[in-house]
Design a protein around this motif. Structure first.
Motif, short mmCIF file in Angstrom:
data_model
loop_
_atom_site.label_atom_id
_atom_site.label_comp_id
_atom_site.label_asym_id
_atom_site.label_seq_id
_atom_site.Cartn_x
_atom_site.Cartn_y
_atom_site.Cartn_z
N SER A 220 -30.36 36.39 14.65
CA SER A 220 -29.45 35.48 13.93
C SER A 220 -28.74 36.21 12.81
O SER A 220 -27.52 36.05 12.61
CB SER A 220 -30.24 34.30 13.37
N THR A 221 -29.49 37.04 12.06
CA THR A 221 -28.89 37.83 10.98
C THR A 221 -27.86 38.80 11.54
O THR A 221 -26.75 38.95 10.99
CB THR A 221 -29.97 38.61 10.21
N ASP B 12 -40.35 34.57 16.49
CA ASP B 12 -39.56 34.00 15.41
C ASP B 12 -38.84 35.09 14.63
O ASP B 12 -37.67 34.94 14.24
CB ASP B 12 -40.46 33.19 14.48
N SER B 13 -39.55 36.21 14.40
CA SER B 13 -38.92 37.32 13.68
C SER B 13 -37.80 37.94 14.51
O SER B 13 -36.77 38.34 13.96
CB SER B 13 -39.97 38.38 13.32
N ASP C 260 -34.89 35.55 14.26
CA ASP C 260 -34.31 35.61 12.91
C ASP C 260 -33.47 36.87 12.76
O ASP C 260 -32.38 36.83 12.18
CB ASP C 260 -35.42 35.60 11.85
#
Length: 379
Positions: free
Chosen positions: A206-207, A199-200, A203
């Motif tokens: 995505s950033t 998930d990290s 994320d």
């Protein structure tokens, strides 16, 4: 004891498994990022989710086959059960692969055939639960709430299916209850680590994607900006020189754009810029998916024709100019006549750097503007 040498490895299996899992995920991330960067440098249009998905499924299939082949036919054939659970969670929950039931059933059947398990009912039971696990996790991922409930749903589903799968494995290999219990607990720990770690990663990706988009795309027209053009033009120029291939550059301005702003207002000007960009972007997609439109100035746009001579690009350039001229530009119930002035040139043997090519295209653009506009100048 945690001594580690080539011949001696005194590290608890649990720690080895955790770092093996993290290594598998990190290697996957490294490979996909390198592939995406490589394709980008080659001037290819990269669909990042599709690349990550394709690499993910091939990577996991190879790992499953290789790990299972190492213990197939031995009393330790069950030791990679947690890895099989990890693999199905990765491809279903995190990669969201669009695999149909018959495709998953065929892959499972092939896996069982390789392992010689077709004659026993327990592998069949394991396969049915395994397939059900895949579709259950997909549904859970599709209905995420964006809160702590996401992890609760994920954890409960993975725990329930892990218990069932390990229960089948216990019966099949006559394992002790204690062994089964520890494996279920360890499976839960692995999948929890996997949840937060992956998930990290996503994320962070995505950033990074948002930052990359902001850096490389124009906020108004959503086409690539001058920064992206500089990078892509540099790569295209270097590649064309190295391969002795053709390269054509098209620069164009929207004619009388200041008049549009002064007469109809700046909102109308924004509308014209956006509409022209979207019209040409759609046309480029039908010509060649690798062609890209850049907004390199206020009303100035650029297209890089990689591997095109001016003769090869001429028909497309004329069609683009005509499409803009024939476009339906209406804003606030007012019809606006729009045309473009175009300057085109191709890489020549005397061009020492990309500025030589760009300057010549720019000169051709201004020749079009000084000689009546709404025309294409190629030289």
């Amino acid at each position: 004891m945690t001594n580690m040498t080539w011949s001696k490895w005194f590290v608890a299996p649990a720690f080895t498994s955790i770092f093996f899992l993290l290594g598998v995920l990190t290697l996957y991330w490294f490979m996909t990022n390198k592939l995406i960067q490589y394709l980008g440098r080659r001037g290819k249009h990269v669909d990042v989710p599709k690349v990550r998905t394709a690499v993910g499924i091939i990577y996991m299939l190879l790992l499953l086959i290789l790990t299972q082949a190492a213990v197939n036919g031995t009393v330790n054939s069950w030791v990679f059960t947690n890895f099989e659970i990890f693999a199905i969670v990765f491809v279903s929950y995190f990669l969201m692969l669009q695999i149909r039931l018959w495709q998953l059933a065929a892959a499972t059947l092939l896996f069982m055939l390789v392992n010689g398990n077709l004659g026993s009912w327990l592998p069949w039971a394991f396969a049915v639960v395994y397939i059900g696990f895949y579709f259950t996790l997909k549904q859970i991922r599709l209905h995420r709430h964006g809160s702590w409930r996401d992890f609760a749903d994920y954890a409960s589903a993975t725990l329930i299916f892990s218990v069932i799968l390990w229960g089948i494995t216990k019966v099949r290999f006559d394992l002790h209850w204690a062994t089964m219990g520890w494996e279920i607990l360890f499976s839960f720990v692995l999948l929890t680590i996997m949840y937060f770690y992956v998930d990290s990663l996503f994320d962070s990706a995505s950033t990074l994607a948002k930052l990359t988009y902001t850096t490389n795309f124009d906020d108004l027209t959503h086409v690539r900006n001058y920064f992206a053009f500089k990078n892509d033009f540099s790569c295209s120029f270097s590649g064309a020189q190295k391969e002795h291939g053709p390269l054509t550059l098209m620069l164009f301005d929207i004619d009388h754009f200041k008049h549009v702003n002064d007469t109809y207002g700046h909102l109308a000007g924004d509308y014209v810029l956006n509409t022209v960009a979207q019209l040409i972007t759609k046309q480029l997609a039908t010509i060649d998916p690798d062609l890209r439109l850049y907004r390199t100035g206020g009303e100035e746009f650029t297209i890089i024709f990689n591997h095109y001579t001016t003769d090869q690009a001429r028909t497309h350039i004329d069609a683009i100019a005509q499409a803009v001229k024939n476009g339906d530009f209406q804003h606030a119930n007012q019809e606006i006549a729009i045309s473009i002035s175009v300057g085109v040139t191709q890489l020549q043997t005397g061009d020492e750097n990309q500025l030589d090519l760009y300057r010549r295209a720019d000169q051709n653009l201004y020749f079009s503007k000084r000689n009546g506009r709404d025309r294409v100048t190629i030289a």
